[in-house]
Design a protein around this motif. Structure first.
Motif, PDB file in Angstrom:
ATOM      1  N   HIS A   8      -0.898   7.702  -0.999  1.00 13.83           N
ATOM      2  CA  HIS A   8      -1.967   7.600  -2.004  1.00 13.83           C
ATOM      3  C   HIS A   8      -3.109   8.579  -1.781  1.00 13.83           C
ATOM      4  CE1 HIS A   8      -5.649   5.808  -3.765  1.00 13.83           C
ATOM      5  NE2 HIS A   8      -4.842   5.636  -4.778  1.00 13.83           N
ATOM      6  N   HIS A  51       0.836  -1.198   0.000  1.00 15.60           N
ATOM      7  CA  HIS A  51       0.000   0.000   0.000  1.00 15.60           C
ATOM      8  C   HIS A  51       0.873   1.251   0.000  1.00 15.60           C
ATOM      9  CE1 HIS A  51      -3.211   2.732   0.782  1.00 15.60           C
ATOM     10  NE2 HIS A  51      -2.591   3.173   1.865  1.00 15.60           N
ATOM     11  N   ASN A  52       0.555   2.173  -0.863  1.00 13.10           N
ATOM     12  CA  ASN A  52       1.299   3.432  -0.913  1.00 13.10           C
ATOM     13  C   ASN A  52       0.763   4.388   0.146  1.00 13.10           C
ATOM     14  OD1 ASN A  52       2.421   5.898  -1.474  1.00 13.10           O
ATOM     15  ND2 ASN A  52       1.387   6.154  -3.452  1.00 13.10           N
ATOM     16  N   ARG A  57       9.891   7.217  -0.899  1.00 14.61           N
ATOM     17  CA  ARG A  57       8.721   7.016  -0.015  1.00 14.61           C
ATOM     18  C   ARG A  57       9.171   6.554   1.372  1.00 14.61           C
ATOM     19  NH1 ARG A  57       4.963   3.978  -4.430  1.00 14.61           N
ATOM     20  NH2 ARG A  57       3.994   5.843  -5.319  1.00 14.61           N
ATOM     21  N   GLY A  72       1.485   8.918  -6.398  1.00 12.50           N
ATOM     22  CA  GLY A  72       0.930   8.068  -7.444  1.00 12.50           C
ATOM     23  C   GLY A  72      -0.284   8.709  -8.083  1.00 12.50           C
ATOM     24  N   GLU A 106      10.251   4.232  -4.581  1.00 14.83           N
ATOM     25  CA  GLU A 106      10.080   3.481  -3.328  1.00 14.83           C
ATOM     26  C   GLU A 106      11.089   3.943  -2.271  1.00 14.83           C
ATOM     27  OE1 GLU A 106       7.723   1.685  -2.209  1.00 14.83           O
ATOM     28  OE2 GLU A 106       6.633   1.760  -4.117  1.00 14.83           O
TER      29      GLU A 106
END
Ligand code: GTP
Ligand code: MG
Length: 196
Positions: free
Chosen positions: A7, A3-4, A188, A48, A185
């Motif tokens: 988001h 899961h981002n 993040r 995203g 990634e």
């Protein structure tokens, strides 16, 4: 796919000056760098989302401090770009004062991403930013953006060189590309770590 955590990021507000910032509570991470290096595009890539932040071919697109809410109490801040040749001396001075004032007063700021174009990193204006971060003692992370513009070998050469040159205490450097997704990634993880 995991899961981002970015988001659900939404636009919060644009602040034309220090008196317009949102409440100084919780945690926020700021994106700083010369005009047109891709700060706004990086925020879109983290989230995203294609159109969360307006991006532009024309340097100087982002004129305000734009705040985005990742979740309650967690924010990303898109700072106006610096080093844009066409702005006046007064505007340039204004940028320096705005940045210095923001760094000096912002309790909720937990880290700054120093974004550079991998094809010409560590310009004088970038050095000014790094010095400002050094003096203010904020954790910093250097993002070499537009890595898609170089071959993988050339990109890694610049990365190694940057790691040697970077004298800012504790700062890390990484490759990034909003176009190819390189480094998304990794970034993040860095930002999530700061916001936790
Ligand atoms: P200001 O708001 O003017 O300070 O610029 P900015 O740093 O927010 O840059 P922005 O995200 O608006 O991107 C500037 C230009 O670079 C746009 O045309 C983007 O499409 C392009 N761009 C951004 N990231 C990348 C990337 O990783 N690779 C490539 N090739 N182009 C990129
Ligand atoms: Mg922008």
């Amino acid at each position: 796919m995991s899961h981002n955590p970015f988001h659900d990021t939404v636009f919060l507000l644009g602040a034309p000056g220090l008196e317009h910032l949102p409440a100084d509570t919780g945690r926020e991470v700021a994106f700083a760098g010369r005009s047109n290096v891709g700060k706004s595009s990086i925020i879109n890539a983290l989230a995203g989302q294609r159109h969360l932040v307006r991006t532009s071919r024309t340097p100087g697109r982002t004129r305000e401090l734009n705040f985005f809410q990742v979740r309650a109490g967690c924010r990303l801040v898109d700072l106006p770009g610096y080093g844009f040749a066409k702005v006046s001396m007064a505007q340039r001075r204004g940028w320096g004062e705005l940045m210095a004032g923001y760094l000096a007063q912002r309790q909720s700021l937990v880290g700054v991403l120093a974004v550079m174009d991998i094809r010409h990193p560590f310009k004088d204006s970038d050095q000014d930013l790094l010095r400002l971060l050094q003096e203010s003692g904020f954790p910093a992370h250097v993002v070499l953006n537009k890595a898609d513009k170089l071959t993988r070998g050339d990109g890694n050469d610049v990365l190694r060189q940057a790691r040697r040159e970077l004298t800012l205490a504790g700062a890390q450097v990484q490759l990034f590309s909003s176009v190819s997704g390189t480094g998304v990634e990794e970034l993040r993880r860095v930002v999530r770590g700061w916001l936790e």
